[in-house]
Write a protein that holds these residues in place. Structure first.
Motif, short mmCIF file in Angstrom:
data_model
loop_
_atom_site.label_atom_id
_atom_site.label_comp_id
_atom_site.label_asym_id
_atom_site.label_seq_id
_atom_site.Cartn_x
_atom_site.Cartn_y
_atom_site.Cartn_z
N ALA A 1 0.83 -1.21 0.00
CA ALA A 1 0.00 0.00 0.00
C ALA A 1 0.86 1.26 0.00
CB ALA A 1 -0.93 -0.01 1.21
N GLN A 2 1.86 1.29 0.87
CA GLN A 2 2.72 2.47 0.94
C GLN A 2 3.63 2.56 -0.28
OE1 GLN A 2 2.15 4.80 3.19
NE2 GLN A 2 0.53 3.46 3.98
N GLY A 3 4.05 1.41 -0.79
CA GLY A 3 4.89 1.40 -1.98
C GLY A 3 4.18 1.92 -3.20
N LEU A 4 2.90 1.63 -3.33
CA LEU A 4 2.14 2.15 -4.47
C LEU A 4 1.99 3.67 -4.38
CD1 LEU A 4 -0.61 -0.60 -4.81
CD2 LEU A 4 1.26 -0.15 -6.40
N LYS A 5 1.92 4.20 -3.17
CA LYS A 5 1.87 5.66 -3.01
C LYS A 5 3.18 6.28 -3.48
CE LYS A 5 -1.30 5.65 0.96
NZ LYS A 5 -1.46 5.98 2.40
N VAL A 6 4.30 5.65 -3.12
CA VAL A 6 5.60 6.14 -3.57
C VAL A 6 5.71 6.00 -5.09
CG1 VAL A 6 8.10 5.75 -3.47
CG2 VAL A 6 6.73 5.69 -1.37
N MET A 7 5.27 4.87 -5.63
CA MET A 7 5.31 4.65 -7.07
C MET A 7 4.54 5.73 -7.81
SD MET A 7 4.20 1.23 -9.23
CE MET A 7 5.15 0.13 -8.18
N SER A 8 3.44 6.19 -7.21
CA SER A 8 2.58 7.19 -7.85
C SER A 8 3.30 8.50 -8.10
CB SER A 8 1.33 7.44 -6.99
OG SER A 8 0.56 6.26 -6.86
N ARG A 9 4.43 8.74 -7.42
CA ARG A 9 5.21 9.95 -7.68
C ARG A 9 6.11 9.78 -8.90
NH1 ARG A 9 5.73 9.94 -1.73
NH2 ARG A 9 7.88 9.20 -1.82
N TRP A 10 6.30 8.54 -9.34
CA TRP A 10 7.09 8.21 -10.53
C TRP A 10 8.47 8.85 -10.48
CZ3 TRP A 10 4.86 4.20 -12.36
CH2 TRP A 10 3.47 4.09 -12.35
N ALA A 11 9.11 8.74 -9.30
CA ALA A 11 10.44 9.31 -9.14
C ALA A 11 11.53 8.38 -9.65
CB ALA A 11 10.69 9.63 -7.65
N ASN A 12 11.26 7.07 -9.69
CA ASN A 12 12.23 6.13 -10.23
C ASN A 12 12.26 6.29 -11.75
OD1 ASN A 12 12.96 3.46 -11.58
ND2 ASN A 12 13.51 2.98 -9.47
N GLY B 1 -2.38 8.95 -13.45
CA GLY B 1 -3.02 8.87 -12.15
C GLY B 1 -2.23 8.01 -11.18
N PRO B 2 -2.78 7.80 -9.99
CA PRO B 2 -2.08 7.02 -8.97
C PRO B 2 -1.82 5.59 -9.41
CG PRO B 2 -3.95 8.24 -8.04
CD PRO B 2 -4.07 8.35 -9.51
N ALA B 3 -0.68 5.06 -9.01
CA ALA B 3 -0.31 3.68 -9.35
C ALA B 3 -1.19 2.70 -8.59
CB ALA B 3 1.15 3.43 -9.03
N THR B 4 -1.56 1.62 -9.26
CA THR B 4 -2.38 0.57 -8.65
C THR B 4 -1.71 -0.78 -8.86
OG1 THR B 4 -3.63 0.14 -10.68
CG2 THR B 4 -4.46 1.89 -9.22
N THR B 5 -2.26 -1.81 -8.24
CA THR B 5 -1.74 -3.15 -8.47
C THR B 5 -1.92 -3.56 -9.92
OG1 THR B 5 -3.86 -4.06 -7.71
CG2 THR B 5 -2.08 -3.96 -6.10
N PHE B 6 -2.95 -3.04 -10.58
CA PHE B 6 -3.14 -3.33 -12.01
C PHE B 6 -1.98 -2.76 -12.82
CE2 PHE B 6 -4.53 -1.92 -16.21
CZ PHE B 6 -4.96 -3.13 -16.76
N HIS B 7 -1.60 -1.52 -12.56
CA HIS B 7 -0.47 -0.93 -13.28
C HIS B 7 0.80 -1.74 -13.07
CE1 HIS B 7 -2.86 3.04 -12.80
NE2 HIS B 7 -3.03 2.58 -14.03
N ALA B 8 1.04 -2.09 -11.79
CA ALA B 8 2.27 -2.83 -11.48
C ALA B 8 2.26 -4.21 -12.12
CB ALA B 8 2.44 -2.95 -9.96
N GLY B 9 1.13 -4.90 -12.01
CA GLY B 9 1.08 -6.29 -12.45
C GLY B 9 0.85 -6.51 -13.93
#
Length: 595
Positions: A258-269, A283-291
């Motif tokens: 949950a917290q990692g998806l919030k960080v991912m949503s900033r797209w800093a990597n 928009g915000p990152a979700t498990t769908f985006h990741a998977g």
């Protein structure tokens, strides 16, 4: 309800009425949402943490992991002494995300560590004696294995013989009593580990390692002249590994994701940002985006291209390099899709030719030339289609060896059966876990494997098929399927194993405007007598009984997941169809909560 078009019964997800009421009263939830929370095993005092998971509340003590403190000591000591180090990782997303975390921590501490990823075809999974000897000859004094190594007994014994230190960071199952030699072996699934964190992906274990490394470096005073690495910036990598390795999103692993998806949503990597741009993620990152958008592209390098591309992408700080790597992986992913579809079509044709899928408890299908990088995906697709365990084997005629990958279903332990087949002398190698397995076999023994698995798993498969139920969270109408409902149930996210995405059913809706699309997908509109309408799609369904029923139109009960539909700014929803049933042949007892 009777059996559906996919052969399943439907039932409301079970929840204790008293627990539902307590969640309603304590958390101010609607009855359907409180029922969904209760049905996921969330106790009366756990609801607030479940809905708002935090690392502060759930982060484990790194010392609770066997050998974690020792691993931190070895790695920080190597950093201080400037010992030549190599990060060795698996070729999938979890391995790449784990490797990138360790490389980034070392970089923050002033040390650039090279990454070594084995080639799936020529080197296989995990470390080998040959690779360890090669790394030693090239000057490495310490190797950190990530998402592999815990079962590499021969390789670790070789490392000990040649004086190569190895720190293993892994999460795969190990045999009882078998802990191979290593400078440190961290694995929440090793027989003598008491951390209780066995659901973690390797990327989750690696993140806990970073906390241990910070603690050890702090103890040695290494932050007197430099800032302490802020580990939160790398939570996106931990979440990526958790989602793409399909781990159970419970407890600490849920908070990490949950917290990692919030960080991912900033797209800093830079690497994830480059992939997001190519995949048109907004928009915000979700498990769908990741998977389903990021993960397959990262995996593509290990499946049909260069195995180190994904790890390099996640580890780089250079946006230009990230863009180039992301473009290369995107191209490889397109090639992977084409290869996967060709293998899938051929496998289906083989199975359908003799109707073997109709009665066999386990499907084993093989052919020459199927690439090892796609057979696992194809096995998963076939398991979805035929709803029983599947093993797909690609045969290398020149080498006289078949490489196989299997996928199972709840209640059928395929990994144990494959391990038993190896113990029985049928396989050259084999193992895995309940839901997935890998193996190698001589081509002439494939019929023996088919017979062995049928005998070993027949009874379990019969029980699993009888118990194969689609569990529903709420009964809805097309008109009631709106963003308010979607956002209400989104409070249960992130979704995955251990926390299934909510499933909704609509009763006796008319199937309108069915359209078969490229890729075997089917789009329809669901309408009811009150004038409500809901757009819906069934993925890869055209050749299935479900797809044929949708194309025929008429009235059906339909079940699926809700997704946002923002096309042209409409802020609506659509349904991804999971199943359907004919009201004329199955009475909808679905009673279930109405949302």
């Amino acid at each position: 309800m009777g059996r559906s078009l996919t052969g399943r019964a439907w039932a409301a997800r079970p929840a204790a009425a008293e627990l539902v009421r307590r969640h309603q009263n304590m958390l101010g939830l609607s009855e359907p949402l409180a029922r969904a929370l209760a049905s996921r095993g969330v106790g009366p005092e756990e609801g607030e943490v479940y809905l708002n998971p935090t690392l502060k509340a759930q982060f484990p003590d790194p010392s609770s992991f066997r050998d974690m403190d020792r691993a931190a000591e070895v790695l920080v000591d190597a950093l201080v002494r400037g010992r030549p180090m190599v990060v060795f990782a698996d070729y999938d997303v979890d391995g790449a995300a784990s490797a990138a975390q360790v490389v980034r921590w070392m970089r923050a501490m002033g040390s650039e560590v090279p990454i070594y990823i084995p080639d799936r075809v020529t080197e296989g999974y995990g470390p080998s004696p040959t690779v360890f000897r090669t790394l030693k000859e090239k000057g490495a004094e310490l190797v950190v294995t990530l998402d592999c190594g815990a079962a590499a007994v021969d390789a670790l014994e070789t490392a000990r013989e040649i004086g190569l230190d190895v720190v293993v960071i892994d999460h795969h199952l190990m045999r009882p009593g078998e802990v191979p030699p290593a400078a440190a072996l961290v694995n929440p699934n090793r027989p003598d580990d008491n951390s209780g964190q066995g659901v973690l992906a390797a990327a989750g274990v690696a993140f806990v390692l970073l906390a241990a490394l910070n603690r050890e470096a702090r103890r040695r005073g290494l932050f007197a002249g430099r800032p302490e690495p802020d580990l939160r910036q790398w939570l996106d990598l931990a979440a990526l590994g958790a989602v793409c390795d399909v781990t159970a999103l419970t407890g600490f692993n849920r908070a990490l994701t949950a917290q990692g998806l919030k960080v991912m949503s900033r797209w800093a990597n830079p690497g994830l940002k480059a992939l997001a741009d190519i995949g048109k993620v907004s928009g915000p990152a979700t498990t769908f985006h990741a998977g389903f958008i990021l993960g397959p592209r990262i995996n593509a390098g290990g499946r049909i291209g260069r195995s180190d591309l994904g790890a390099r992408l996640l580890a780089t700080d250079d946006p230009q390099e990230a863009a180039a790597l992301a473009a290369q992986l995107d191209e490889l992913n397109g090639q992977r899709k084409a290869v996967e579809q060709a293998v899938l079509d051929e496998a289906v044709a083989i199975l359908e030719a003799d109707r073997s899928h109709e009665s066999a408890p386990v499907l084993v299908v093989s052919a020459p030339g199927w690439p090892p990088g796609v057979i696992g995906i194809v096995a998963g697709r076939l398991r979805e289609r035929y709803r029983r365990p599947v093993v797909v084997i690609g045969v290398d005629l020149a080498a006289g060896v078949g490489k196989g990958s299997g996928r199972s279903q709840p209640g059928v332990n395929l990994g144990a059966a494959v391990q038993a087949a190896f113990d029985a002398g049928i396989l050259l190698s084999g193992g895995g876990h309940a839901m997935a397995a890998g193996l190698s076999i001589r081509p002439d023994r494939i019929p023996d494997l088919t017979d062995y698995l049928a005998g070993a798993l027949g009874a379990a498969q019969a029980r699993a098929q009888e118990a194969d139920t689609l569990e529903l969270d709420a009964l809805i109408t097309p008109r009631g399927a709106d963003r308010t409902l979607l956002e209400s149930f989104a409070r249960l996210a992130p979704f995955g194993p251990g926390n299934p995405e909510p499933l909704f059913a609509t009763a006796s809706v008319r199937i309108e405007r069915p359209i078969a699309m490229r890729g075997g997908h089917i789009r329809v509109t669901l309408s009811d007598s009150a004038g409500g309408r809901l757009k819906a799609v069934a993925w890869r369904a055209e050749e299935t009984p479900l797809g044929q029923a949708l194309l025929a139109g008429g009235v059906l009960h339909v079940a699926g997941r809700l997704r946002p539909d923002d096309w042209q700014g409409r802020a609506s929803v659509e349904m991804e169809i999971e199943d359907a049933a004919d009201p004329r042949s199955a009475d909808f007892a679905g009673s279930g909560p109405v949302a």
